[in-house]
Design a protein around this motif. Structure first.
Motif, PDB file in Angstrom:
ATOM      1  N   UNK A   1      18.679  57.263  89.664  1.00  0.00           N
ATOM      2  CA  UNK A   1      18.255  56.922  91.024  1.00  0.00           C
ATOM      3  C   UNK A   1      17.577  58.118  91.695  1.00  0.00           C
TER       4      UNK A   1
ATOM      5  N   UNK B   1       6.531  46.242  85.228  1.00  0.00           N
ATOM      6  CA  UNK B   1       5.572  47.088  85.928  1.00  0.00           C
ATOM      7  C   UNK B   1       6.205  48.419  86.324  1.00  0.00           C
TER       8      UNK B   1
ATOM      9  N   UNK C   1       5.422  50.976  89.548  1.00  0.00           N
ATOM     10  CA  UNK C   1       4.701  51.249  90.784  1.00  0.00           C
ATOM     11  C   UNK C   1       5.148  52.608  91.319  1.00  0.00           C
TER      12      UNK C   1
ATOM     13  N   UNK D   1       5.429  54.800  94.862  1.00  0.00           N
ATOM     14  CA  UNK D   1       5.375  54.709  96.325  1.00  0.00           C
ATOM     15  C   UNK D   1       5.402  56.112  96.907  1.00  0.00           C
TER      16      UNK D   1
ATOM     17  N   UNK E   1       4.558  55.317 102.120  1.00  0.00           N
ATOM     18  CA  UNK E   1       5.052  53.983 101.762  1.00  0.00           C
ATOM     19  C   UNK E   1       4.031  53.122 101.007  1.00  0.00           C
ATOM     20  N   UNK E   2       2.925  53.722 100.587  1.00  0.00           N
ATOM     21  CA  UNK E   2       1.946  52.954  99.822  1.00  0.00           C
ATOM     22  C   UNK E   2       2.458  52.726  98.411  1.00  0.00           C
ATOM     23  N   UNK E   3       2.564  51.455  98.030  1.00  0.00           N
ATOM     24  CA  UNK E   3       2.952  51.105  96.669  1.00  0.00           C
ATOM     25  C   UNK E   3       1.698  50.929  95.837  1.00  0.00           C
TER      26      UNK E   3
ATOM     27  N   UNK F   1       0.076  50.328  91.889  1.00  0.00           N
ATOM     28  CA  UNK F   1       0.345  49.960  90.521  1.00  0.00           C
ATOM     29  C   UNK F   1      -0.009  51.117  89.590  1.00  0.00           C
TER      30      UNK F   1
ATOM     31  N   UNK G   1       1.172  47.812  83.867  1.00  0.00           N
ATOM     32  CA  UNK G   1       1.748  46.484  83.697  1.00  0.00           C
ATOM     33  C   UNK G   1       1.857  46.221  82.208  1.00  0.00           C
TER      34      UNK G   1
ATOM     35  N   UNK H   1       9.049  52.749  91.323  1.00  0.00           N
ATOM     36  CA  UNK H   1       9.714  51.450  91.245  1.00  0.00           C
ATOM     37  C   UNK H   1       9.312  50.740  89.961  1.00  0.00           C
TER      38      UNK H   1
ATOM     39  N   UNK I   1       7.468  39.715  92.590  1.00  0.00           N
ATOM     40  CA  UNK I   1       8.190  40.587  91.683  1.00  0.00           C
ATOM     41  C   UNK I   1       9.645  40.693  92.090  1.00  0.00           C
TER      42      UNK I   1
ATOM     43  N   UNK J   1      12.056  43.809  92.154  1.00  0.00           N
ATOM     44  CA  UNK J   1      11.976  45.261  92.040  1.00  0.00           C
ATOM     45  C   UNK J   1      13.331  45.858  91.705  1.00  0.00           C
ATOM     46  N   UNK J   2      13.300  46.962  90.985  1.00  0.00           N
ATOM     47  CA  UNK J   2      14.472  47.806  90.864  1.00  0.00           C
ATOM     48  C   UNK J   2      14.659  48.594  92.143  1.00  0.00           C
ATOM     49  N   UNK J   3      15.731  49.352  92.222  1.00  0.00           N
ATOM     50  CA  UNK J   3      16.054  50.062  93.463  1.00  0.00           C
ATOM     51  C   UNK J   3      15.319  51.387  93.592  1.00  0.00           C
TER      52      UNK J   3
END
Lengths: 112, 112
Positions: free
Chosen positions: B9, B33, B35, B37, B41-43, B45, B48, B90, B101, B103-105
């Motif tokens: 984490x 995927x 991603x 961030x 806060x822009x996610x 890609x 994939x 992520x 999607x 998402x994982x944490x």
């Protein structure tokens, strides 16, 4: 270049207020628009919109898409402190979901 | 029972080191995927994978190498870490042709 623009970038409201979050996009070969809610960790999926003018609703949240004007809005009525989060708008430029383009998000803070 | 799980984490490491982040999903999805961030806060890609095959590689430096040993796993190895790699990474999964999607944490990577 494909892009997604959200406004406002941040918003502070009081509990009980109604808010409208905006998302405009420029992508080639639009397939779908998605809304996510991101609290402390992972974004969680809210809505997917593919057709203009059809409102999607879930409790106090609703969203609609305008494919002619290239935008979507997310409405939250009777806001609660638990609605405080970053709301992300994303668009799939017809890549089968392989490359979703995210906006910068709107940070919503709901005061008690 | 976590749907998409990432480890670790948190990761704090020095510039120049090599590190890996692991991701596993138990949803039976065929697409995974990565991603990134950033602090705003822009996610964005990065990669994939569909059925273990690389579909999208979004102009990510060669120092980043994803590996998908099977449909349920997608790991990310990063060589020669740089300060600019600091971000939250992520992992997410979905089924091709469906959207939204899971998402994982997230893994918060800090390069010092």
């Amino acid at each position: 270049e494909d892009k997604v623009v959200q406004s406002p970038l941040s918003l502070v409201v009081h509990e009980g207020d109604t808010v409208t979050l905006n998302c405009s996009y420029e992508v080639t070969n639009f397939r779908s628009l998605l809304w996510y809610k991101q609290e402390k960790k992972a974004p969680t999926f809210l809505f997917m919109l593919t057709s203009s003018g059809i409102e999607k609703k879930s409790g106090r949240l609703s969203s609609i898409l305008d494919k002619k004007e290239l935008f979507s809005i997310l409405n939250i009525t009777a806001t609660q402190t638990g609605d405080s989060a970053v709301y992300l708008c994303a668009v799939d430029p017809n890549t089968g979901g392989f490359k979703t383009i995210f906006g910068a998000g709107t940070r919503l803070f709901v005061k008690a | 029972d976590t749907a998409v799980s990432q480890t670790p984490k948190y990761l704090v490491t020095q510039m120049g080191n090599d590190k890996s982040i692991k991701c596993e999903q138990n949803l039976g999805h065929d697409t995974m995927y990565w991603y990134k961030q950033d602090s705003k806060k822009f996610l964005k890609i990065m990669f994939s994978y569909n059925n273990k095959e690389l579909i999208i590689n979004e102009t990510v430096p060669n120092r980043f190498s994803p590996k998908s040993p099977d449909k349920a796993h997608l790991n990310l190895h990063i060589n020669s870490l740089e300060l600019g790699d600091s971000a939250v990474y992520f992992c997410a999964s979905s089924n091709q042709g469906t959207y939204g999607y899971t998402f994982g944490s997230g893994t918060r990577l800090t390069v010092v």
